[in-house]
Each structure stands twice: as structure tokens, then as C-alpha cells.
Design an enzyme around this catalytic site. Structure first.
Site, PDB file in Angstrom:
ATOM      1  CB  THR A 186      -0.883   0.039   1.255  1.00 36.43           C
ATOM      2  OG1 THR A 186      -0.024   0.062   2.397  1.00 36.43           O
ATOM      3  CG2 THR A 186      -1.775  -1.179   1.348  1.00 36.43           C
ATOM      4  CD  GLU A 331      -5.384  -2.163   1.598  1.00 38.26           C
ATOM      5  OE1 GLU A 331      -5.587  -1.608   0.500  1.00 38.26           O
ATOM      6  OE2 GLU A 331      -4.884  -1.574   2.566  1.00 38.26           O
ATOM      7  CE  LYS A 438     -14.534  12.905  12.478  1.00 39.55           C
ATOM      8  NZ  LYS A 438     -13.089  12.969  12.250  1.00 39.55           N
ATOM      9  CD1 TRP A 443     -18.509  13.574  10.637  1.00 41.65           C
ATOM     10  CD2 TRP A 443     -18.615  11.769   9.316  1.00 41.65           C
ATOM     11  NE1 TRP A 443     -18.022  12.520  11.354  1.00 41.65           N
ATOM     12  CE2 TRP A 443     -18.073  11.389  10.564  1.00 41.65           C
ATOM     13  CE3 TRP A 443     -18.767  10.806   8.327  1.00 41.65           C
ATOM     14  CZ2 TRP A 443     -17.683  10.083  10.843  1.00 41.65           C
ATOM     15  CZ3 TRP A 443     -18.387   9.505   8.606  1.00 41.65           C
ATOM     16  CH2 TRP A 443     -17.850   9.144   9.853  1.00 41.65           C
TER      17      TRP A 443
HETATM   18  P1  AMP Z   1      -4.793   2.396  -3.331  1.00 43.31           P
HETATM   19  O1  AMP Z   1      -4.708   1.217  -2.462  1.00 43.31           O
HETATM   20  O2  AMP Z   1      -3.529   3.198  -3.391  1.00 43.31           O
HETATM   21  O3  AMP Z   1      -5.303   2.056  -4.686  1.00 43.31           O
HETATM   22  O4  AMP Z   1      -5.843   3.386  -2.661  1.00 43.31           O
HETATM   23  C1  AMP Z   1      -7.154   2.987  -2.392  1.00 43.31           C
HETATM   24  C2  AMP Z   1      -7.979   4.170  -1.979  1.00 43.31           C
HETATM   25  O5  AMP Z   1      -8.066   5.120  -3.046  1.00 43.31           O
HETATM   26  C3  AMP Z   1      -9.401   3.853  -1.663  1.00 43.31           C
HETATM   27  O6  AMP Z   1      -9.569   3.332  -0.374  1.00 43.31           O
HETATM   28  C4  AMP Z   1     -10.071   5.206  -1.834  1.00 43.31           C
HETATM   29  O7  AMP Z   1      -9.886   6.031  -0.717  1.00 43.31           O
HETATM   30  C5  AMP Z   1      -9.297   5.794  -2.993  1.00 43.31           C
HETATM   31  N1  AMP Z   1     -10.039   5.594  -4.256  1.00 43.31           N
HETATM   32  C6  AMP Z   1      -9.836   4.664  -5.194  1.00 43.31           C
HETATM   33  N2  AMP Z   1     -10.707   4.824  -6.214  1.00 43.31           N
HETATM   34  C7  AMP Z   1     -11.489   5.871  -5.902  1.00 43.31           C
HETATM   35  C8  AMP Z   1     -12.589   6.523  -6.540  1.00 43.31           C
HETATM   36  N3  AMP Z   1     -13.063   6.150  -7.727  1.00 43.31           N
HETATM   37  N4  AMP Z   1     -13.158   7.566  -5.874  1.00 43.31           N
HETATM   38  C9  AMP Z   1     -12.709   7.972  -4.674  1.00 43.31           C
HETATM   39  N5  AMP Z   1     -11.676   7.409  -4.043  1.00 43.31           N
HETATM   40  C10 AMP Z   1     -11.069   6.369  -4.636  1.00 43.31           C
END
Ligand code: AMP
Length: 541
Positions: A186, A331, A438, A443
Site C-alpha cells: 500500500t 487490498e 467534522k 461531517w
Molecule cells: P490504493 O490502495 O492506493 O489504490 O488506494 C485505495 C484508496 O483510493 C481507496 O480506499 C479510496 O480512498 C481511494 N479511491 C480509489 N478509487 C477511488 C474513486 N473512484 N473515488 C474515490 N476514491 C477512490
């Protein structure tokens, strides 16, 4: 009573075997670090992947051991995808945009035995090599002529020599489908990055589901250009999906600017692409500034961060390119949801359809999701109730690599995203839980506020963060990057919010900046901005 069907394990190598046997002539086109365009077929790719499998075995790599890559999207990286995983070793793709300290941490944590890298990253590899505990071999992904003459890396090996020393007489081993196939960390904006270890089975199931029409919609008639890097959650599965579907593949290498991408789209007849909003911004800016049109591109997958409705409009209304807004995470291999229409949406007008497409979409089969309140109670799918989004399914992580703690709550993985789900099953993310503002106990979703700012013609990028407030605890502060040459005042931008959100959601202030920090996977680094503006005094305070 047991069924009587063949028990064939779901293996990554089976995707390549399929592509070789049934789409052998299909092309893979790569813009290389060397600067030229390289062409090969799935048949040639499969033969070279078998040589890779023999080459890493000759280097002493055993099944289950990790092999690292620091590489752009290209055919050699694809050979490693299949050669490493197919042979039973674990492909570990590293994000070269991470800080060198993080790269050292990740390589050591994963205990990589070999590190393959594109020449672009030679200085980075030279800098980290002396600090690495487990890497025994470094391999530069070029031919002998282009090998660096005086590298500081001891025993630097040449990819083409390594692969050329083997023949392709190799049979992919039968493996346990639950064995690990690849590893991805990650991005770790807080704390150390965590490893997600995919299995052959999870990868195959994800590939099957992600190729479907209401997911990424890939077929043998497609030409797919993954802009999303092969080091960002396996390029969202496209290197696997392309083999399953038999699509033509086009790899952009290091050329990720608007002009290079546009030229490749047009030259190779790309029909489908995928990437994060920040990349598409560069592409759209180039296309608009030069009055270009996409002649073959039909759809593009946008995910990784929220796709602003203004970007949806630009692609669909100005350029006739359909947007597939998708959500997922490392994940989750990564695909969770796609904003594909249902039958009832077919008759909707453009604007009503855009509202559906601006959501993160509905789950693909295999993933289930729910939103829960603070005490873990499931909330209704009423399009109103928002809470933490949780997911489960066969391609969702059950435990981070080498961590004891089970991250699941009642069998569900908490995503850290705050979302609501409407009665049709469309999920909308309002925030990362740590980005939520907040105000007086209520929110405020920063993504909504950013999307509105992004719809203003003078705004290039906008981030909304919480600023301290003596009465409300937190209030929204909008950090904005104007488009080059554009004029826009604080008052004009705040007036733009009128009627678009409840008055109390309107940001308290706007600050204009020259740039907004972007992380290794193309997302805005809001924690950096929060740090930068932690002492900011709002005019309302
Ligand atoms: P990653 O593991 O780096 O791909 O990050 C995952 C996170 O990216 C998710 O938990 C979201 O917070 C954000 N994310 C991924 N796709 C979107 C989307 N289409 N809209 C908003 N947030 C997104």
C-alpha cells in the site's frame, strides 16, 4: 455427492497459455525506455516468459521467494509478470516514486532475492543497493549494448543476456491455486507501507470478474493501453485481463505526458485505457489546447481517486469517450465497484446519467460491500446514510504480509472510506475517514467540495481540508491551483458554491497555491496540506 468436473487449478500461467494458444498473433506494442517502439506477439511473449522462468531459477530463486521489479509498463515487465508468478515465485512490483527509505524498507520486508529494473531507475537502485539485506542479483532490463559502463552496482546483470542464455523449453508447473503469485505494498501515507499478497486463485477470479461488460468491459476486439502503472496494484489487473480476452496491448513506457499518450492512442488505435484523474488531466489539457480528437478511443476507466464530474463531461460530451468510473484498493486486487448503467439508466438524459456515473458505482460479482455506523451496525441502502465502507470477497485481503493482526471486523475488511449506498446499489464515497471534515459534530465530505471547485473553468486542481475553528472545531479550507493564465478570486470561487451545496458546507476560505503535492500513485497528499496549513487562521475564526 461430489460434482464430477475437472479439478483444474486457477493459475496465472493459464492466462498466458490461453493467450499463446488462441491469440498467438495478437500484438503487444511498447514504447521503450530506449526511446523506440517495440512490437511482439503473445506467442513471442509466452516463449520469453518461459525463458524468464528458467533464468530466475538459474539465479537460485525458489518457489515462494520474492522477485522485485522497478519498471514502467512494457513487454519486459509483462514477461516478468508471467515468468515469475507462473514459475511459482512471487512477483513484487515496487513503486519507484516512493521515497528511497521506503523502497529499502519494502525490499527488506519482502525479502526480495532479485531486483529487475528499467534503466530510468539506475540512480535510484545505485543509491539503495548498498543498504539492501536480501537482494542477491540486480538485473538491468536492457540489452548488452545499452548496459551502463561504470555502474556502482556490483555484478550488475543484463536482462537480455540472462533471458538469451535460456531456451524456451519449459512447462509451467502445476501449483496450489492458493499459493502466492504477487505482492504489492500500500502507498502508506501514514506509517510503513503494508504488503498485500495475492494468490493465483484470487488473481484469476479477479481477472474473470474485471473483464466483464459491466466491469472493465474487455474483449478480443479491444486495444488496451494501461496508463495506470504495472506497479500500482498490477495495473488494475489489465496485464491479466488482456491475456484472458486476447486484446491487443499497448504499453506507454515512461511517456506519460499528454502529448506522448495522445500520439500512442492514435497511432495504435487504442479503444480502452485506464488511469487516475491526475493523468487524464494532462491528457485532456493537451487534447483541448491543440484541438485534437480521439479517433478510436471508446472508453476510459478512471479510478484511484474520485473522478470529478467536470472530467466526466469533458470526456463524454466533448470527446465522445465513455467514462467507466471505478473504485478499488490495493487490498482488493484492486477492483470493487464500477459505475456501469443498469437498464433503467438507458433512457436517462445526459445529466441524469452523469449523476449515476459520478458515483463510484456498484459492486462487481465476487465483492460484497456494506456501510456501517460507529457501533458497527449496518446502515440502509437509502442513498443518505453514510458510514464506513466494508468489503469482503475472494480477492480481498485477509491479512497483511507478515502481520499477525487480522484486520477484519466480523469477517469484513474495513476500507477506511466513508460512503453511502443508494437503493440501486450505487456506492458513493464522500471521503477517506481521515480526510473527513467534522464541523460542529457533523461531517462534511471533502470530495463533493473538491468536485464543485473542479467544475469551475479557472481551476486546475482543488483539495479541501479541515482547518481548526474555535467554535465548530473544524471548517473546510479550499486549497486551489488555478489553470495557467486563468484569473479567479476567492470571492468568485465561493460564490460558485451557491445553490450547489447547503450553505454551511461552503468552504470558509480559499488559498491559491502554485502546486498541490501529489503522491506516488497520483493522489493528492492531503496529509501534507494539513501539515502545511495546520496553523492557518480562518477569517471566520
Ligand atoms: P490504493 O490502495 O492506493 O489504490 O488506494 C485505495 C484508496 O483510493 C481507496 O480506499 C479510496 O480512498 C481511494 N479511491 C480509489 N478509487 C477511488 C474513486 N473512484 N473515488 C474515490 N476514491 C477512490
Amino acid at each position: 455427492m461430489q460434482g464430477q468436473m475437472m479439478d483444474v487449478p486457477l493459475l496465472v500461467s493459464s492466462l498466458l497459455v490461453h493467450a499463446e494458444r488462441h491469440h498467438g498473433e495478437q500484438e503487444i506494442v511498447s514504447r521503450r525506455v530506449e526511446g523506440d517502439i517495440h512490437r511482439c506477439t503473445y506467442r513471442e511473449l509466452a516463449a520469453r516468459a518461459r525463458r524468464v522462468a528458467k533464468a530466475i531459477a538459474a539465479l537460485g530463486v525458489q518457489q515462494g521467494q520474492r522477485v522485485g521489479t522497478l519498471a514502467w509498463n512494457g513487454y519486459r515487465h509483462m514477461e516478468l509478470y508471467y515468468g515469475v508468478s507462473g514459475s511459482g515465485a512471487v512477483l513484487h512490483t515496487l513503486n519507484p516514486r516512493l521515497h528511497p527509505d521506503q523502497i529499502v524498507y519494502i525490499l527488506d520486508h519482502a525479502e526480495d532475492q532479485v531486483l529487475f529494473f528499467d534503466l530510468t531507475f539506475l540512480p535510484l537502485v545505485e543509491a539503495v543497493a548498498p543498504r539492501l539485506a536480501t537482494v542477491k542479483h540486480f538485473v538491468a532490463m536492457v540489452d548488452r549494448e545499452r548496459m551502463p559502463a561504470d555502474s556502482r552496482i556490483p555484478n550488475l546483470r543484463c536482462y537480455e543476456e540472462l533471458v538469451g542464455a535460456q531456451d524456451d523449453d519449459y512447462a509451467w508447473p502445476g501449483l496450489d491455486e492458493r499459493a502466492a503469485s504477487s505482492l504489492c505494498y500500500t502507498s502508506g501515507t501514514t506509517g510503513n507501507p503494508k504488503g498485500v499478497l495475492y494468490s493465483h486463485r484470487s488473481t484469476l477470479l479477479h481477472t474473470l470478474a474485471a473483464a466483464l461488460p459491466d466491469a472493465l468491459d474487455c474483449s478480443a476486439g479491444d486495444t488496451i493501453l494501461p496508463v495506470v502503472p504495472m506497479f500500482h496494484v498490477n495495473a488494475w489487473g489489465l496485464p491479466y485481463i488482456a491475456c484472458l480476452a486476447g486484446s491487443k496491448l499497448v504499453f506507454p513506457g515512461p511517456g506519460l505526458d499528454g502529448k506522448s499518450l495522445y500520439e500512442l492512442f492514435e497511432a495504435e488505435g487504442v479503444t480502452l485505457s485506464a488511469g487516475v484523474p491526475t493523468v487524464w488531466q494532462g491528457l485532456l489539457a493537451y487534447v483541448d489546447a491543440n484541438d485534437k480528437r480521439f479517433s478510436t478511443m471508446r472508453r476510459t476507466v478512471i479510478g484511484g481517486s474520485a473522478c470529478p464530474p467536470a472530467m466526466l463531461r469533458a470526456f463524454q460530451q466533448r470527446h465522445g469517450v465513455q467514462v467507466l468510473h471505478a473504485w478499488g484498493m490495493t487490498e482488493m486486487s484492486p477492483l470493487g465497484t464500477v459505475a456501469a448503467p443498469k437498464r433503467k439508466h438507458m433512457e436517462l438524459s445526459g445529466e441524469e446519467r452523469l449523476a449515476m456515473q459520478s458515483t463510484q458505482g456498484r459492486v462487481v460479482f465476487g465483492v460484497d460491500m456494506r456501510v456501517v455506523d460507529g457501533s458497527g451496525r449496518e446502515l440502509p441502502h437509502d442513498g443518505q446514510s453514510s458510514g464506513e465502507l466494508q468489503v469482503r470477497g475472494p480477492w480481498v485481503v485477509s491479512r497483511y504480509f507478515k502481520e499477525e493482526r487480522d484486520p477484519r471486523v466480523d469477517g469484513w475488511f474495513p476500507t477506511g472510506d466513508v460512503a453511502k449506498i443508494d437503493p440501486d446499489g450505487y456506492m458513493q464515497i464522500t471521503d477517506r475517514s481521515k480526510d473527513v471534515i467534522k464541523s460542529g459534530g457533523e461531517w462534511i465530505g471533502s470530495i463533493d467540495l473538491e468536485n464543485i471547485a473542479m467544475a469551475h473553468p479557472a481551476v486546475a486542481m482543488a483539495a479541501c481540508i479541515a482547518a481548526r475553528h474555535p467554535k465548530w472545531d473544524e471548517r473546510p479550507l479550499l486549497v486551489v491551483m488555478r489553470k495557467p493564465g486563468a484569473e479567479l478570486t476567492r470571492e468568485e470561487l465561493l460564490a460558485f458554491y451557491k445553490g450547489k451545496v447547503a450553505d454551511w458546507w461552503t468552504p470558509d476560505d480559499v488559498v491559491f497555491v502554485d502546486s498541490i503535492p501529489i503522491g506516488a500513485t497520483g493522489k493528492m497528499l492531503k496529509n501534507r496540506l494539513r501539515e502545511q496549513f495546520k496553523d492557518y487562521r480562518l477569517p471566520t475564526a
